[in-house]
Design a protein around this motif. Structure first.
Motif, PDB file in Angstrom:
ATOM      1  N   MET A  70       0.609   8.927   6.735  1.00 31.33           N
ATOM      2  CA  MET A  70       1.052   7.764   7.605  1.00 31.33           C
ATOM      3  C   MET A  70       1.724   6.627   7.019  1.00 31.33           C
ATOM      4  N   ALA A  71       2.593   5.867   7.612  1.00 33.72           N
ATOM      5  CA  ALA A  71       3.371   4.818   7.192  1.00 33.72           C
ATOM      6  C   ALA A  71       2.501   4.066   6.351  1.00 33.72           C
ATOM      7  N   PRO A  72       3.005   3.419   5.370  1.00 31.51           N
ATOM      8  CA  PRO A  72       2.284   2.409   4.757  1.00 31.51           C
ATOM      9  C   PRO A  72       1.706   1.271   5.644  1.00 31.51           C
ATOM     10  N   HIS A  73       0.658   0.768   5.764  1.00 29.17           N
ATOM     11  CA  HIS A  73       0.092  -0.197   6.530  1.00 29.17           C
ATOM     12  C   HIS A  73      -1.243  -0.895   6.122  1.00 29.17           C
ATOM     13  N   VAL A  74      -1.498  -1.827   6.353  1.00 29.76           N
ATOM     14  CA  VAL A  74      -2.816  -2.663   6.180  1.00 29.76           C
ATOM     15  C   VAL A  74      -3.480  -2.746   7.606  1.00 29.76           C
ATOM     16  N   ASN A  75      -4.894  -2.506   7.497  1.00 28.59           N
ATOM     17  CA  ASN A  75      -5.610  -2.838   8.760  1.00 28.59           C
ATOM     18  C   ASN A  75      -6.114  -4.267   8.715  1.00 28.59           C
ATOM     19  N   LEU A  76      -6.224  -4.842  10.009  1.00 30.03           N
ATOM     20  CA  LEU A  76      -6.677  -6.285  10.238  1.00 30.03           C
ATOM     21  C   LEU A  76      -7.783  -6.431  11.153  1.00 30.03           C
ATOM     22  N   TRP A  77      -8.709  -7.325  10.732  1.00 33.75           N
ATOM     23  CA  TRP A  77      -9.993  -7.514  11.699  1.00 33.75           C
ATOM     24  C   TRP A  77      -9.702  -9.100  12.084  1.00 33.75           C
ATOM     25  N   GLN A 102      -9.225  -5.538  16.205  1.00 35.05           N
ATOM     26  CA  GLN A 102      -8.551  -4.352  15.322  1.00 35.05           C
ATOM     27  C   GLN A 102      -7.254  -4.030  15.459  1.00 35.05           C
ATOM     28  N   THR A 103      -6.335  -4.325  14.480  1.00 36.19           N
ATOM     29  CA  THR A 103      -4.949  -4.004  14.658  1.00 36.19           C
ATOM     30  C   THR A 103      -4.399  -3.387  13.405  1.00 36.19           C
ATOM     31  N   ARG A 104      -3.168  -3.323  13.210  1.00 39.86           N
ATOM     32  CA  ARG A 104      -2.634  -2.796  11.984  1.00 39.86           C
ATOM     33  C   ARG A 104      -1.241  -3.773  11.628  1.00 39.86           C
ATOM     34  N   LEU A 105      -0.730  -4.005  10.707  1.00 40.34           N
ATOM     35  CA  LEU A 105       0.546  -4.519  10.007  1.00 40.34           C
ATOM     36  C   LEU A 105       1.196  -3.307   9.288  1.00 40.34           C
ATOM     37  N   TYR A 106       2.350  -3.141   9.905  1.00 38.32           N
ATOM     38  CA  TYR A 106       3.062  -2.240   9.168  1.00 38.32           C
ATOM     39  C   TYR A 106       4.514  -3.053   8.656  1.00 38.32           C
ATOM     40  N   PHE A 107       5.199  -2.241   7.736  1.00 30.35           N
ATOM     41  CA  PHE A 107       6.282  -2.908   7.234  1.00 30.35           C
ATOM     42  C   PHE A 107       7.664  -2.669   7.577  1.00 30.35           C
ATOM     43  N   GLU A 108       8.709  -3.473   7.923  1.00 32.46           N
ATOM     44  CA  GLU A 108       9.707  -3.630   8.217  1.00 32.46           C
ATOM     45  C   GLU A 108      10.622  -2.519   7.678  1.00 32.46           C
ATOM     46  N   ASP A 109      10.358  -2.741   6.342  1.00 29.30           N
ATOM     47  CA  ASP A 109      11.400  -1.846   5.279  1.00 29.30           C
ATOM     48  C   ASP A 109      10.953  -0.465   5.402  1.00 29.30           C
ATOM     49  N   GLU A 110      10.114  -0.192   6.055  1.00 31.09           N
ATOM     50  CA  GLU A 110       9.462   1.364   5.967  1.00 31.09           C
ATOM     51  C   GLU A 110      10.033   2.143   7.384  1.00 31.09           C
ATOM     52  N   ALA A 111      11.146   1.814   7.736  1.00 31.78           N
ATOM     53  CA  ALA A 111      11.411   2.266   9.228  1.00 31.78           C
ATOM     54  C   ALA A 111      11.301   3.803   9.439  1.00 31.78           C
ATOM     55  N   GLU A 112      11.861   4.492   8.283  1.00 28.79           N
ATOM     56  CA  GLU A 112      11.579   6.101   8.618  1.00 28.79           C
ATOM     57  C   GLU A 112      10.242   6.421   8.666  1.00 28.79           C
ATOM     58  N   ALA A 113       9.477   5.749   7.584  1.00 21.92           N
ATOM     59  CA  ALA A 113       8.016   6.357   7.882  1.00 21.92           C
ATOM     60  C   ALA A 113       7.479   5.910   8.958  1.00 21.92           C
ATOM     61  N   PRO A 126       0.837  -1.137   0.000  1.00 22.56           N
ATOM     62  CA  PRO A 126      -0.299  -0.056   0.056  1.00 22.56           C
ATOM     63  C   PRO A 126       0.877   1.274   0.047  1.00 22.56           C
ATOM     64  N   GLY A 127       0.425   2.479  -0.515  1.00 22.61           N
ATOM     65  CA  GLY A 127       0.931   3.597  -0.372  1.00 22.61           C
ATOM     66  C   GLY A 127       0.549   4.389   0.768  1.00 22.61           C
ATOM     67  N   PRO A 128       1.186   5.553   1.210  1.00 22.17           N
ATOM     68  CA  PRO A 128       0.946   6.307   2.341  1.00 22.17           C
ATOM     69  C   PRO A 128      -0.633   6.834   2.185  1.00 22.17           C
ATOM     70  N   VAL A 129      -1.425   7.032   3.442  1.00 22.97           N
ATOM     71  CA  VAL A 129      -2.587   7.795   3.332  1.00 22.97           C
ATOM     72  C   VAL A 129      -2.440   8.825   4.441  1.00 22.97           C
ATOM     73  N   PRO A 130      -3.310   9.815   4.164  1.00 23.75           N
ATOM     74  CA  PRO A 130      -3.345  11.088   5.244  1.00 23.75           C
ATOM     75  C   PRO A 130      -3.627  10.284   6.662  1.00 23.75           C
ATOM     76  N   GLY A 131      -2.831  10.975   7.691  1.00 26.00           N
ATOM     77  CA  GLY A 131      -3.409  10.606   8.993  1.00 26.00           C
ATOM     78  C   GLY A 131      -4.254  11.750   9.577  1.00 26.00           C
ATOM     79  N   PRO A 132      -4.789  11.505  10.852  1.00 29.50           N
ATOM     80  CA  PRO A 132      -5.567  12.230  11.389  1.00 29.50           C
ATOM     81  C   PRO A 132      -4.973  13.777  11.644  1.00 29.50           C
TER      82      PRO A 132
END
Length: 206
Positions: free
Chosen positions: A129-136, A147-158, A118-124
């Motif tokens: 926000m860093a690229p992520h997916v939402n999990l249920w 409800q939780t999220r998964l972020y990517f190891e290779d997006e450390a700066e984001a 995924p690409g970055p989406v605007p945060g509140p």
């Protein structure tokens, strides 16, 4: 004269199991004829743009045992950071990518999604926000889906600047949401989810 309407109490929540797979992924449960294919089993089309990846993980209960009757739903933006939501402010109105998937855990407690990064989406706060997916997650014994999220190891700066990750006070707990990358022709991101215990994954109150 009208009779007074009694105040009604909320019906108690019910556990999702033990029929999660039968009800939501009947083909996986070897029940044919309900759907041609289980809803959410495929997220990609031949026209989907973006970097193909695999997202996988295992689910553990509080005793450390694998949960083989759980179900995971995934919701994410496409590679440009757009969601499939025709009325949304950042929508993808002609999706070649569904942005939503549903997968059961198998006998080894493993779930797997074939998707795109995924690409970055605007945060509140208006910042990306860093690229992520939402999990249920639902399973036997869970009254309300987790409800939780998964972020990517290779997006450390984001990840370091992500609005939601930085709301988790203990930096060590943030690591429960970071999927490790396993290189390959199709990169594989792996995140184990712990429902309870010392390694409990961070879940969000939505």
């Amino acid at each position: 004269m009208l009779h007074p309407v009694p105040t009604l109490k909320e019906t108690p929540s019910q556990t999702a199991g033990p029929y999660v797979h039968i009800g939501l992924t009947p083909n996986f449960a070897d029940i044919k004829g309900v759907y041609e294919a289980d809803p959410g089993s495929t997220m990609l089309t031949p026209d989907t743009k973006g970097e193909r990846i695999t997202i996988a993980g295992r689910i553990f209960d509080g005793a450390g045992a694998l949960v083989n009757d759980a179900l995971v739903e995934l919701w994410q933006a496409d590679g440009d950071g757009s969601y499939v939501a025709p009325m949304g402010p950042n929508s993808n109105s002609a999706p070649a990518f569904t942005g939503w998937g549903r997968q059961p855990t198998n006998a080894e407690g493993v779930f797997t999604f074939e998707t795109i990064k995924p690409g970055p989406v605007p945060g509140p706060d208006g910042k990306p926000m860093a690229p992520h997916v939402n999990l249920w997650i639902v399973a036997r014994g869970i009254n309300i889906g987790l409800q939780t999220r998964l972020y990517f190891e290779d997006e450390a700066e984001a990840n370091a600047g992500d609005f939601v990750l930085n709301k988790i006070m203990d930096p060590r707990r943030r690591l429960t949401l970071i999927a490790r990358k396993e290189p390959g022709e199709v990169p594989r991101y792996v995140l184990d989810i712990h429902l309870q215990g010392d390694k409990e994954t961070v879940f969000f109150d939505m």
